[in-house]
Design an enzyme around this catalytic site. Sequence first.
Site, PDB file in Angstrom:
ATOM      1  N   PRO A  87       0.805  -1.227   0.000  1.00 11.91           N
ATOM      2  CA  PRO A  87       0.000   0.000   0.000  1.00 11.91           C
ATOM      3  C   PRO A  87       0.837   1.276   0.000  1.00 11.91           C
ATOM      4  CG  PRO A  87      -0.407  -1.306   2.004  1.00 11.91           C
ATOM      5  CD  PRO A  87       0.547  -2.074   1.163  1.00 11.91           C
ATOM      6  N   GLU A 114       1.699  -8.028   8.401  1.00  7.49           N
ATOM      7  CA  GLU A 114       1.905  -6.574   8.461  1.00  7.49           C
ATOM      8  C   GLU A 114       2.874  -6.084   7.390  1.00  7.49           C
ATOM      9  OE1 GLU A 114       0.166  -4.404  10.283  1.00  7.49           O
ATOM     10  OE2 GLU A 114      -0.986  -6.180  10.830  1.00  7.49           O
ATOM     11  N   ARG A 152      -3.314  -7.971 -21.039  1.00  5.75           N
ATOM     12  CA  ARG A 152      -4.213  -7.554 -22.120  1.00  5.75           C
ATOM     13  C   ARG A 152      -3.606  -6.476 -23.010  1.00  5.75           C
ATOM     14  NH1 ARG A 152      -7.440  -3.518 -21.368  1.00  5.75           N
ATOM     15  NH2 ARG A 152      -9.272  -4.377 -22.405  1.00  5.75           N
ATOM     16  N   ASP A 167      -9.699   1.766 -24.853  1.00  7.88           N
ATOM     17  CA  ASP A 167     -10.146   1.601 -23.478  1.00  7.88           C
ATOM     18  C   ASP A 167     -10.263   2.930 -22.762  1.00  7.88           C
ATOM     19  OD1 ASP A 167     -10.358  -1.106 -23.288  1.00  7.88           O
ATOM     20  OD2 ASP A 167      -8.298  -1.399 -22.583  1.00  7.88           O
TER      21      ASP A 167
HETATM   22  N1  SAM Z   1       0.058  -3.160   7.800  1.00 10.06           N
HETATM   23  C1  SAM Z   1       0.344  -2.849   6.437  1.00 10.06           C
HETATM   24  C2  SAM Z   1       0.182  -1.363   6.249  1.00 10.06           C
HETATM   25  O1  SAM Z   1      -0.546  -0.738   6.994  1.00 10.06           O
HETATM   26  O2  SAM Z   1       0.771  -0.833   5.278  1.00 10.06           O
HETATM   27  C3  SAM Z   1      -0.625  -3.592   5.526  1.00 10.06           C
HETATM   28  C4  SAM Z   1      -0.226  -4.991   5.298  1.00 10.06           C
HETATM   29  S1  SAM Z   1      -1.417  -5.831   4.324  1.00 10.06           S
HETATM   30  C5  SAM Z   1      -2.513  -6.434   5.543  1.00 10.06           C
HETATM   31  C6  SAM Z   1      -0.557  -7.284   3.814  1.00 10.06           C
HETATM   32  C7  SAM Z   1       0.005  -7.231   2.426  1.00 10.06           C
HETATM   33  O3  SAM Z   1      -1.027  -7.041   1.487  1.00 10.06           O
HETATM   34  C8  SAM Z   1       0.999  -6.144   2.141  1.00 10.06           C
HETATM   35  O4  SAM Z   1       2.294  -6.473   2.581  1.00 10.06           O
HETATM   36  C9  SAM Z   1       0.942  -6.049   0.641  1.00 10.06           C
HETATM   37  O5  SAM Z   1       1.755  -7.022  -0.003  1.00 10.06           O
HETATM   38  C10 SAM Z   1      -0.506  -6.394   0.359  1.00 10.06           C
HETATM   39  N2  SAM Z   1      -1.329  -5.207   0.096  1.00 10.06           N
HETATM   40  C11 SAM Z   1      -2.264  -4.694   0.916  1.00 10.06           C
HETATM   41  N3  SAM Z   1      -2.863  -3.625   0.390  1.00 10.06           N
HETATM   42  C12 SAM Z   1      -2.296  -3.432  -0.820  1.00 10.06           C
HETATM   43  C13 SAM Z   1      -2.474  -2.472  -1.845  1.00 10.06           C
HETATM   44  N4  SAM Z   1      -3.342  -1.484  -1.726  1.00 10.06           N
HETATM   45  N5  SAM Z   1      -1.721  -2.589  -2.968  1.00 10.06           N
HETATM   46  C14 SAM Z   1      -0.815  -3.582  -3.089  1.00 10.06           C
HETATM   47  N6  SAM Z   1      -0.601  -4.518  -2.146  1.00 10.06           N
HETATM   48  C15 SAM Z   1      -1.321  -4.452  -1.018  1.00 10.06           C
END
Ligand code: SAM
Length: 259
Positions: A87, A114, A152, A167
Amino acid sequence: MRFDVLTIFPELFASPLQEGILRRALAAGKIAVDLHNIRDYAVDKHRMTDDRPFGGGEGMVMKPEPLAGCLAAVQGDEPGRVVLLTPRGRTYNQQEVARLAGYPRLVLICGRYEGVDERFTRVWVDEQISIGDYILTGGELAAMVLIDSITRLLPGVLGCSQSAENDTFSHGLLKHPQYTRPREFAGIAVPDELLSGNHEEIARYRFIESVRLTLKHRPELLRRVSFAVDEYMLLEQAGLLEAVKRLKKGKENNVQGAA
Ligand code: SAM
């Protein structure tokens, strides 16, 4: 195009890869997707891939050694670009899709818990991508979003080569509304222009409706769109020119009623 995916849940990818365009792209050799279970590279007898965070706090953190070991085994002689799904990454959009489609090989790292130990990110990750400002339980769905959207765009993957070119987002505008048979449904008729058989008239109609939809739903996108002179004339004829001009000057709030 080759995708390598590092995950503790490789089974999650089975179904999306077995249907539709992705299945056909795989069968035709347009893409290869290799799934690698990070757990196979765990270094302790319990095959742990996560541990408690130093400093305390909630949840678990993905250990760096299994990730680094898995990546080293996967990379080989022609290493791919290493993308961590997270994220905190750069927000994914259609320009990013096109950019990433230019790499011959992507190695997608899926976090869980996490997230991953910071040292792995610092040393081994080339770039970080987020698919939006929300939190998933893991990076697998985000990795699938990359695989799907990039595939795609690859030459020969879509049946009709124009599909991707026209698109939504490709020209900075939302795609025009579309209709199919029957000609009338729920008391709403298909617009006359689309039934005219006149290609220029259809193109004009679609352009205007694209701009109208973009003004209504995503006005901020229009700030970055450059129009040709004849397109400005069409906007004027359709009564949209002032709204577009105001928007380009930054008075976004004034155009909400324009559509
Ligand atoms: N505690 C972390 C934080 O607040 O940034 C979030 C961890 S999330 C529960 C677990 C994993 O999901 C992350 O390490 C990432 O690989 C993936 N993930 C979660 N949200 C994402 C997003 N918006 N884009 C890409 N990967 C995401």
